[in-house]
Design a protein around this motif. Structure first.
Motif, PDB file in Angstrom:
ATOM      1  N   PRO A 204       0.963  -1.233  -0.434  1.00 46.84           N
ATOM      2  CA  PRO A 204       0.402  -0.030   0.298  1.00 46.84           C
ATOM      3  C   PRO A 204       0.726   1.093  -0.261  1.00 46.84           C
ATOM      4  O   PRO A 204       0.314   1.789  -0.428  1.00 46.84           O
ATOM      5  CB  PRO A 204      -1.272  -0.187   1.616  1.00 46.84           C
ATOM      6  CG  PRO A 204      -1.112  -1.590   1.059  1.00 46.84           C
ATOM      7  CD  PRO A 204       0.045  -2.323   1.340  1.00 46.84           C
ATOM      8  N   LYS A 205       1.599   1.467   0.924  1.00 44.74           N
ATOM      9  CA  LYS A 205       2.654   3.003   0.766  1.00 44.74           C
ATOM     10  C   LYS A 205       3.306   3.071  -0.034  1.00 44.74           C
ATOM     11  O   LYS A 205       4.134   4.366  -0.210  1.00 44.74           O
ATOM     12  CB  LYS A 205       3.090   2.572   2.415  1.00 44.74           C
ATOM     13  CG  LYS A 205       2.845   2.874   3.603  1.00 44.74           C
ATOM     14  CD  LYS A 205       3.856   2.416   4.911  1.00 44.74           C
ATOM     15  CE  LYS A 205       2.689   2.524   6.253  1.00 44.74           C
ATOM     16  NZ  LYS A 205       3.535   2.560   6.961  1.00 44.74           N
ATOM     17  N   GLU A 206       3.825   2.061  -1.021  1.00 41.48           N
ATOM     18  CA  GLU A 206       4.348   2.469  -2.426  1.00 41.48           C
ATOM     19  C   GLU A 206       3.259   2.693  -3.682  1.00 41.48           C
ATOM     20  O   GLU A 206       3.911   2.859  -4.774  1.00 41.48           O
ATOM     21  CB  GLU A 206       5.099   1.853  -2.858  1.00 41.48           C
ATOM     22  CG  GLU A 206       4.673  -0.366  -2.837  1.00 41.48           C
ATOM     23  CD  GLU A 206       6.342  -1.324  -3.292  1.00 41.48           C
ATOM     24  OE1 GLU A 206       7.320  -0.809  -2.664  1.00 41.48           O
ATOM     25  OE2 GLU A 206       5.781  -2.688  -2.696  1.00 41.48           O
ATOM     26  N   GLU A 207       2.467   2.612  -3.780  1.00 41.05           N
ATOM     27  CA  GLU A 207       1.083   2.754  -4.962  1.00 41.05           C
ATOM     28  C   GLU A 207       1.381   3.472  -5.630  1.00 41.05           C
ATOM     29  O   GLU A 207       1.627   2.909  -6.724  1.00 41.05           O
ATOM     30  CB  GLU A 207      -0.537   1.725  -3.930  1.00 41.05           C
ATOM     31  CG  GLU A 207      -0.270   0.609  -3.585  1.00 41.05           C
ATOM     32  CD  GLU A 207      -2.006   0.384  -3.386  1.00 41.05           C
ATOM     33  OE1 GLU A 207      -2.268  -0.835  -2.848  1.00 41.05           O
ATOM     34  OE2 GLU A 207      -2.689   1.644  -2.958  1.00 41.05           O
ATOM     35  N   GLU A 208       1.486   4.316  -4.718  1.00 42.20           N
ATOM     36  CA  GLU A 208       1.286   5.967  -4.978  1.00 42.20           C
ATOM     37  C   GLU A 208       2.746   6.251  -6.146  1.00 42.20           C
ATOM     38  O   GLU A 208       2.635   6.745  -7.523  1.00 42.20           O
ATOM     39  CB  GLU A 208       0.709   6.755  -4.490  1.00 42.20           C
ATOM     40  CG  GLU A 208       1.105   8.010  -5.456  1.00 42.20           C
ATOM     41  CD  GLU A 208       0.564   9.347  -3.683  1.00 42.20           C
ATOM     42  OE1 GLU A 208       0.321  10.322  -4.597  1.00 42.20           O
ATOM     43  OE2 GLU A 208      -0.562   8.925  -3.157  1.00 42.20           O
ATOM     44  N   LEU A 209       3.548   5.631  -5.586  1.00 48.87           N
ATOM     45  CA  LEU A 209       4.740   6.051  -6.146  1.00 48.87           C
ATOM     46  C   LEU A 209       5.037   5.360  -8.034  1.00 48.87           C
ATOM     47  O   LEU A 209       5.626   5.851  -9.063  1.00 48.87           O
ATOM     48  CB  LEU A 209       5.966   5.793  -5.226  1.00 48.87           C
ATOM     49  CG  LEU A 209       6.152   6.358  -4.112  1.00 48.87           C
ATOM     50  CD1 LEU A 209       7.582   5.893  -3.284  1.00 48.87           C
ATOM     51  CD2 LEU A 209       6.720   8.100  -4.488  1.00 48.87           C
ATOM     52  N   ILE A 210       4.234   3.657  -7.335  1.00 48.34           N
ATOM     53  CA  ILE A 210       4.438   2.958  -8.386  1.00 48.34           C
ATOM     54  C   ILE A 210       3.524   3.428  -9.858  1.00 48.34           C
ATOM     55  O   ILE A 210       3.717   3.459 -10.782  1.00 48.34           O
ATOM     56  CB  ILE A 210       4.121   1.814  -8.102  1.00 48.34           C
ATOM     57  CG1 ILE A 210       5.553   1.544  -7.648  1.00 48.34           C
ATOM     58  CG2 ILE A 210       3.835  -0.011  -9.260  1.00 48.34           C
ATOM     59  CD1 ILE A 210       5.698  -0.536  -6.222  1.00 48.34           C
ATOM     60  N   LEU A 211       1.615   3.754  -8.951  1.00 41.58           N
ATOM     61  CA  LEU A 211       1.216   4.408 -10.322  1.00 41.58           C
ATOM     62  C   LEU A 211       1.079   5.421 -11.544  1.00 41.58           C
ATOM     63  O   LEU A 211       1.229   5.941 -12.372  1.00 41.58           O
ATOM     64  CB  LEU A 211      -0.208   4.330  -9.838  1.00 41.58           C
ATOM     65  CG  LEU A 211      -0.897   3.070  -9.435  1.00 41.58           C
ATOM     66  CD1 LEU A 211      -1.445   3.168  -8.122  1.00 41.58           C
ATOM     67  CD2 LEU A 211      -1.466   1.935 -10.163  1.00 41.58           C
ATOM     68  N   LYS A 212       2.105   6.306 -10.324  1.00 38.64           N
ATOM     69  CA  LYS A 212       2.474   7.679 -11.256  1.00 38.64           C
ATOM     70  C   LYS A 212       3.677   7.530 -11.930  1.00 38.64           C
ATOM     71  O   LYS A 212       4.144   7.917 -13.040  1.00 38.64           O
ATOM     72  CB  LYS A 212       3.297   8.842  -9.654  1.00 38.64           C
ATOM     73  CG  LYS A 212       1.914   9.175  -9.538  1.00 38.64           C
ATOM     74  CD  LYS A 212       2.592  10.419  -8.314  1.00 38.64           C
ATOM     75  CE  LYS A 212       1.300  11.094  -7.427  1.00 38.64           C
ATOM     76  NZ  LYS A 212       2.086  12.470  -6.249  1.00 38.64           N
ATOM     77  N   ALA A 213       4.807   6.458 -11.830  1.00 35.32           N
ATOM     78  CA  ALA A 213       5.958   6.322 -12.756  1.00 35.32           C
ATOM     79  C   ALA A 213       5.035   5.485 -13.521  1.00 35.32           C
ATOM     80  O   ALA A 213       5.486   5.810 -14.783  1.00 35.32           O
ATOM     81  CB  ALA A 213       6.609   5.113 -11.833  1.00 35.32           C
ATOM     82  N   ALA A 214       4.215   4.170 -13.513  1.00 34.06           N
ATOM     83  CA  ALA A 214       4.033   3.338 -15.078  1.00 34.06           C
ATOM     84  C   ALA A 214       2.844   4.759 -15.256  1.00 34.06           C
ATOM     85  O   ALA A 214       3.157   4.461 -17.064  1.00 34.06           O
ATOM     86  CB  ALA A 214       2.473   2.973 -14.049  1.00 34.06           C
TER      87      ALA A 214
END
Length: 393
Positions: free
Chosen positions: A215-225
């Motif tokens: 959960p705490k890395e979802e936003e970083l990963i989704l923004k990168a994608a």
């Protein structure tokens, strides 16, 4: 503390009493593997024993329902399988009276006091195999360090996954001469071949798999994608949350930005992002990936299975929080089979570079595969360590 422990065991007894008694043959090996992960981990070693000592009985106990079912899938008919009776003393004692075991092998971190003390009472050599201690478990055990020190002194050998794990067991008071590093059994588990995912078209694309996302890395990963969708028209993404209940949060993020996506369970391909909302398919998607990011590493979760994509020749990316798998992480980095990133920006840039440079991608992937192959043979090492004990009775 002993009083509370006894109270807990008393409360759980009615459940344990309903479990059928397992079939146990005399003179064999008792293996305890807590759950699904431990059952999978010990399976290469059990198969090795079956192959080399076909007449030696093996009894495997497991704690969880998923572990119990997996044990039957892997070994049904070859060994005896039973549910572990929550360390209830008389139930454990019955196992040992019926089994007359040559050895007790406990997988990874399961330090059940009554199990260990009962084995000692019956003169059964005790081994902790594929032994590991996460920082979280170490902090918990440290509160009762003297108790665990006395339990660890009863082991004939503690065969650790890594030097880091060895040091942690020594800190808890394990006898130094009995703690050895044999490596992680997960390297023996990995197969270089995997079936491609069903009903997933190949096509002219570059596939990035984000595996075991927390959960705490979802936003970083989704923004990168989302950013990479604009920068590389060939890029496609599979996002696999560690837990299925996070699918809705990922969908909400993408919906709020108008990004088309598909769910694996829908059977449709929509847009260039797929959310993997199924269990057991991550390895299949790693097998068709051009780049893999392993989650639980961009936030302090400790990381997940780095070996799984590496053995398939896929370049591996992970973040700085790999304390659950430090030796595999360092080994992959040292061999040139993985790349370390510290934030979402570095993740995006690293993926973009790998997608653009095919030769670099292939070179890193091949180094990752060779590193994993070089670490195999852990089952054999464990076998050699315990062989004098299981053949002397």
């Amino acid at each position: 503390m002993p009083f509370l422990y006894d109270l807990l065991l008393k409360a759980i007894r009615p459940i344990v009493n309903k479990w059928p008694l397992p079939r146990i043959e005399e003179g064999g090996i008792y293996v305890h593997a807590a759950s699904l992960g431990e059952v999978n981990a010990i399976s290469p070693f059990i198969h090795l024993i079956i192959q080399r000592h076909p007449d030696m009985p093996i009894f495997l106990s497991t704690f969880t329902e998923t572990g119990y079912r997996r044990a039957h899938d892997l070994f049904d008919g070859d060994i005896a399988i039973g549910r572990f009776p929550y360390d209830i003393k008389d139930k454990i004692d019955e196992f040992f009276r019926r089994g007359n075991f040559r050895a007790l092998l406990i997988v990874e971190t399961e330090l059940w006091p009554n199990l260990i003390l009962t084995a000692k009472k019956y003169g059964v050599p005790i081994f902790l195999v594929n032994a590991r201690l996460s920082p979280r478990t170490l902090r918990r055990y440290r509160v009762l360090k003297s108790k665990f020190s006395s339990l660890l002194s009863l082991f004939s050998l503690i065969l650790a996954q890594s030097e880091t794990d060895r040091r942690r067991y020594l800190y808890l008071g394990a006898p130094p001469e009995r703690v050895r590093v044999t490596g992680s059994l997960k390297f023996d588990l990995m197969n270089e071949e995997v079936e491609p995912p069903e009903n997933f078209p190949s096509g002219n694309r570059r596939l990035v798999v984000f595996g075991s996302v927390r959960p705490k890395e979802e936003e970083l990963i989704l923004k990168a994608a989302v950013s990479l969708l604009r920068k590389n028209p060939e890029a496609h993404f599979v996002i696999a949350p560690r837990h299925i209940d996070r699918v809705q949060a990922i969908r909400k993020f993408l919906d709020s930005r108008g990004i088309p996506y598909s769910l694996r369970t829908s059977g449709e391909i929509r847009g260039r992002i797929m959310i993997l909302d199924t269990l057991g398919e991550l390895r299949n998607f790693y097998g068709v990936a051009d780049v893999a990011f392993v989650g639980g590493t961009l936030a302090p979760y400790g990381g997940h299975n780095l070996v799984e994509p590496a053995i398939l020749g896929v370049p591996v990316i992970f973040g700085p929080h790999y304390f659950n798998t430090p030796d595999a992480a360092r080994g992959l980095l040292k061999s040139g089979g993985a790349l370390l990133v510290h934030n979402g920006e570095e993740l995006e840039e690293t993926i973009l570079t790998l997608l653009r440079e095919e030769n670099l991608r292939q070179k890193i992937g091949e180094r990752a595969r060779k590193y994993v192959l070089s670490r195999r043979g852990v089952s054999e090492k464990i076998y050699r360590e315990i062989l004098p004990y299981i053949t002397s009775k």
